[in-house]
Design an enzyme around this catalytic site. Structure first.
Site, short mmCIF file in Angstrom:
data_model
loop_
_atom_site.label_atom_id
_atom_site.label_comp_id
_atom_site.label_asym_id
_atom_site.label_seq_id
_atom_site.Cartn_x
_atom_site.Cartn_y
_atom_site.Cartn_z
NE ARG A 177 -5.70 11.91 -6.19
CZ ARG A 177 -6.27 11.36 -5.12
NH1 ARG A 177 -7.35 11.89 -4.60
NH2 ARG A 177 -5.79 10.26 -4.56
CE1 TYR A 217 -4.07 1.77 0.43
CE2 TYR A 217 -3.26 2.53 2.55
CZ TYR A 217 -4.19 2.59 1.54
OH TYR A 217 -5.25 3.46 1.64
CG ASN A 260 -3.89 5.52 4.39
OD1 ASN A 260 -4.80 4.82 3.96
ND2 ASN A 260 -2.93 5.99 3.63
CG ASP A 302 -11.02 5.19 0.09
OD1 ASP A 302 -11.49 5.21 1.24
OD2 ASP A 302 -9.83 4.90 -0.16
CG ASP A 303 -9.40 9.12 -3.28
OD1 ASP A 303 -8.41 8.71 -2.67
OD2 ASP A 303 -9.84 8.60 -4.33
CD GLU A 305 -9.16 4.74 -3.39
OE1 GLU A 305 -10.05 4.15 -2.78
OE2 GLU A 305 -8.49 5.68 -2.90
CG ASP A 306 -6.33 7.30 -5.99
OD1 ASP A 306 -6.99 7.67 -4.99
OD2 ASP A 306 -5.18 6.85 -5.90
CE LYS A 315 -6.89 3.17 -1.56
NZ LYS A 315 -6.97 4.01 -0.37
CG ASN A 359 -1.23 9.32 1.16
OD1 ASN A 359 -0.55 9.42 2.16
ND2 ASN A 359 -2.55 9.14 1.20
O1 OAA Z 1 -4.11 5.29 -0.94
C1 OAA Z 1 -3.87 5.96 0.09
O2 OAA Z 1 -2.89 5.80 0.78
C2 OAA Z 1 -4.90 6.97 0.53
C3 OAA Z 1 -5.67 7.45 -0.62
O3 OAA Z 1 -6.75 6.99 -0.90
C4 OAA Z 1 -5.05 8.43 -1.51
O4 OAA Z 1 -4.03 9.04 -1.17
O5 OAA Z 1 -5.55 8.57 -2.62
MG MG Z 2 -7.14 7.19 -2.99
#
Ligand code: OAA
Ligand code: MG
Length: 617
Positions: free
Chosen positions: A194, A141, A491, A307-308, A284-285, A212, A447
């Site tokens: 992103r 991770y 986190n 999640d973000d 995610e992202d 994840k 991060n």
């Molecule tokens: O993945 C991680 O450490 C936390 C997160 O969702 C991000 O930074 O996009």
């Molecule tokens: Mg993320």
């Protein structure tokens, strides 16, 4: 529970097998529907191990136990001789894994070792990960997964999820059908725009859904075959990737506008078509603009969360609730400044507003306590373009870009970095925070590590050690004035596995904001005095499994209370019910419990009495 492995001699002994009789026994066992059903339940799997014979049994990571197959199993499965004679328990194998991983110096090599283990022996991988969270989380991770994404074109080996490209528009459902697992409950999806704070990594962002979902299993015991990582490859605007010969995605610019939206709509509908409407889809992202839009568009139609925005919000709120125990303040006593005004910042702000409303403030009073700064300076009302919920926090203020000046003017008690700008909290900014706060609260959440707004050591050094600090990526212990601090990792890994487990187990259709407040409060409640004493606002990473169980239990209880659960009858003991659904990373016996050696065939012995010679003379 640990499956009892029958004691067998380590040295092979010859066992005579009547192959035909053995096949018959297995066949009749499998044909008996009651056995089949009960065995499915025991394994918690869609595979019946004893149906996969020979070398395929060893090649299937879900069935492979390495050298932990007993002699009987080896014989019956037809793998005898394909392995050396030695029997090794899972515990012995774990020790070997730990030695092997330490032999690698580079984190990326450790990542590759673990990924190869995942491909080879699923239970061993998940047990290793779950039992060594503190050591291995930074590898599978954040931060190493970021490096893995940046090198994804070089390290890609085998399918761990689905790539659905914009060229598949019109037949996304067909692509989804190619995923071999029939029983998926949770999807983590990215379009790679992103990735962490690293920007647009296109199809290389696939490392994130894979990472994840590994945590779904390692931190919340969701069954691995219920999980599906997906990368929606809509192209990339990262010029370096477009020119990189090792890039593995579509070599074209990002699809946007109607084409993108139709593709996303088709994807969501295809998921429901194949796996049902309560399939959890974790975003995610995604880039900020799409992240917000899509969350608003889909949250009441599908079982989805971002999640973000929401996971990060909950973990930040958990840290703030825990920090109240150090400052003796309430959330509503604070003045917040966010550095970064994208998804993470707005998500945290929105959730803090909800939490402050619970403390008695009105919505507008709560919003007035929150200030935001982004690349263009203070978010003010006269801006022509405000993203997502930025308007809620925009202030009547002259445009101002000078961060330090704004800090000194507004005098926030909480400074939260979610900007992906490494080093933005300069010594001057930190010193300023310490000048008007007895205990300045500073969260550097971006991060991976290099994108954090400041390091843990800098936060302590420039605030005379008075800071209350956390970061999104892990930092080594801090040494300040002879005292060692162990700052916690704010986190979303504390949040999303538990929320997902609760949602999946209770068959919840829509994920409401309350669940994230429940999750935040649960994590905060698990912070011990000794954690706070060491400078951490979170329980140790090794406690996440327990936090996930508690979060899921409380969410399910809330869902039953409010008519949101769809699994009936309501279990009498919710925690036990959740526990009964969990994945076991311990080896199971590979033969059906009722399996026994077939009776040896009747051997017709030849008479040893020499035939009497008849002499003809
Ligand atoms: O993945 C991680 O450490 C936390 C997160 O969702 C991000 O930074 O996009
Ligand atoms: Mg993320």
């Amino acid at each position: 529970m640990f499956a009892v492995i029958p004691k067998t001699p380590l040295v092979s002994r010859t066992v005579h097998i009547n192959k035909a009789a053995l096949t018959e026994t297995l066949k009749s066992f499998l044909n008996d529907k009651t056995n089949r059903r009960c065995y499915h339940e025991v394994v918690g799997d869609v595979l019946t191990p004893s149906q996969v014979m020979g070398i395929d049994h060893l090649r299937d990571p879900r069935l492979n136990k390495g050298l932990a197959f007993t002699l009987e199993e080896r014989q019956a499965l037809g793998i005898h001789g394909l392995q050396p004679a030695r029997y090794k328990s899972q515990e012995e194998q774990l020790e070997l894994c730990k030695i092997s991983i330490e032999n690698y110096q580079e984190p990326l090599n450790k990542y590759l070792y673990l990924s190869e283990l995942h491909d080879r022996n699923e239970k061993l991988f998940f047990r290793l990960l779950s039992e060594n969270i503190e050591r291995l989380l930074p590898i599978v991770y954040t931060p190493t997964v970021g490096l893995a994404c940046q090198r994804f074109g070089l390290i890609y080996r085998r399918p761990h999820g689905l790539f659905i490209t914009i060229n598949d528009k019109g037949h996304v459902a067909d692509v989804l059908r190619n995923w071999p697992e029939p029983d998926v409950h949770a999807i983590v999806v990215t379009d790679g725009e992103r990735i962490l704070g690293l920007g647009d990594l296109g199809a290389c962002g696939m490392g994130i859904p894979i990472g994840k979902l590994s945590l779904y299993t390692a931190l919340a015991r969701v069954k691995p075959h219920h999980c599906l990582p997906i990368c929606l490859d809509v192209g990339t605007d990262n010029q370096a990737l477009l020119e990189d010969p090792t890039y593995i995605g579509l070599r074209q610019r990002r699809a946007r506008g109607a084409e993108y939206d139709e593709f996303l709509d088709e994807f969501m509908a295809a998921v429901v078509q194949r796996y049902g409407q309560d399939t959890l889809i974790q975003f995610e992202d995604f880039g900020n603009a799409n992240a917000f839009r899509l969350l608003e568009k889909y949250r009441n139609k599908y079982c989805t969360f971002n999640d973000d925005i929401q996971g990060t919000a909950a973990v930040a709120l958990a840290g703030l609730l825990a920090s109240n125990r150090k400052t003796g303040k309430k959330l509503s006593d604070h003045k917040f400044m966010f550095f970064g005004a994208g998804g993470a910042a707005l998500g945290i702000a929105d959730l803090c507003v909800k939490a402050m409303e619970r403390e008695g403030l009105s919505e507008s009073e709560a919003r007035n306590r929150i200030w935001m700064i982004d690349i263009d300076g203070l978010v003010t009302k006269d801006r022509t373009q405000l993203l997502g919920h930025q308007g809620f926090y925009a202030k009547d203020h002259a445009p101002e870009k000078d961060f330090l000046k704004l800090i000194n003017e507004i005098k926030p008690s909480i400074l939260i970095g979610a900007s992906a700008t490494g080093g933005a909290f300069t010594p001057e900014v930190l010193r300023s925070m310490a000048s008007f706060n007895e205990r300045p609260i500073v969260f550097a959440l971006s991060n991976p590590t290099a994108k954090a707004e400041c390091t843990a050591q800098q936060a302590y050094d420039h605030t005379e050690g008075r800071v209350i600090f956390c970061s999104g990526s892990p930092f080594p212990d801090v040494n300040y004035n002879g005292k060692v601090y162990h700052p916690g990792q704010g986190n979303n890994a504390y949040i999303f596995p538990g929320v997902a487990l609760g949602v999946i187990v209770a068959g919840i259709h829509h994920i409401i904001e309350d669940y994230f407040i429940i999750a935040a409060q649960t994590v905060a409640d698990n912070v011990r005095e000794e954690d706070l004493e060491k400078g951490s606002l979170y329980p140790p990473l090794g406690f996440i499994n327990e936090c996930s169980l508690q979060i899921s239990t409380l969410i399910i209880a809330d869902a039953y209370k409010n008519g949101k659960a769809t699994v009936y009858p309501k279990p009498a003991d919710i925690r036990k019910f959740v526990e009964s659904k969990l994945y076991s990373h311990y080896y199971e016996e590979s033969l059906p419990k009722t399996w026994k050696w077939p009776d040896p065939p009747e051997i017709k012995t030849k008479s040893l009495t020499p035939k009497t010679k008849t002499t003809t003379s």
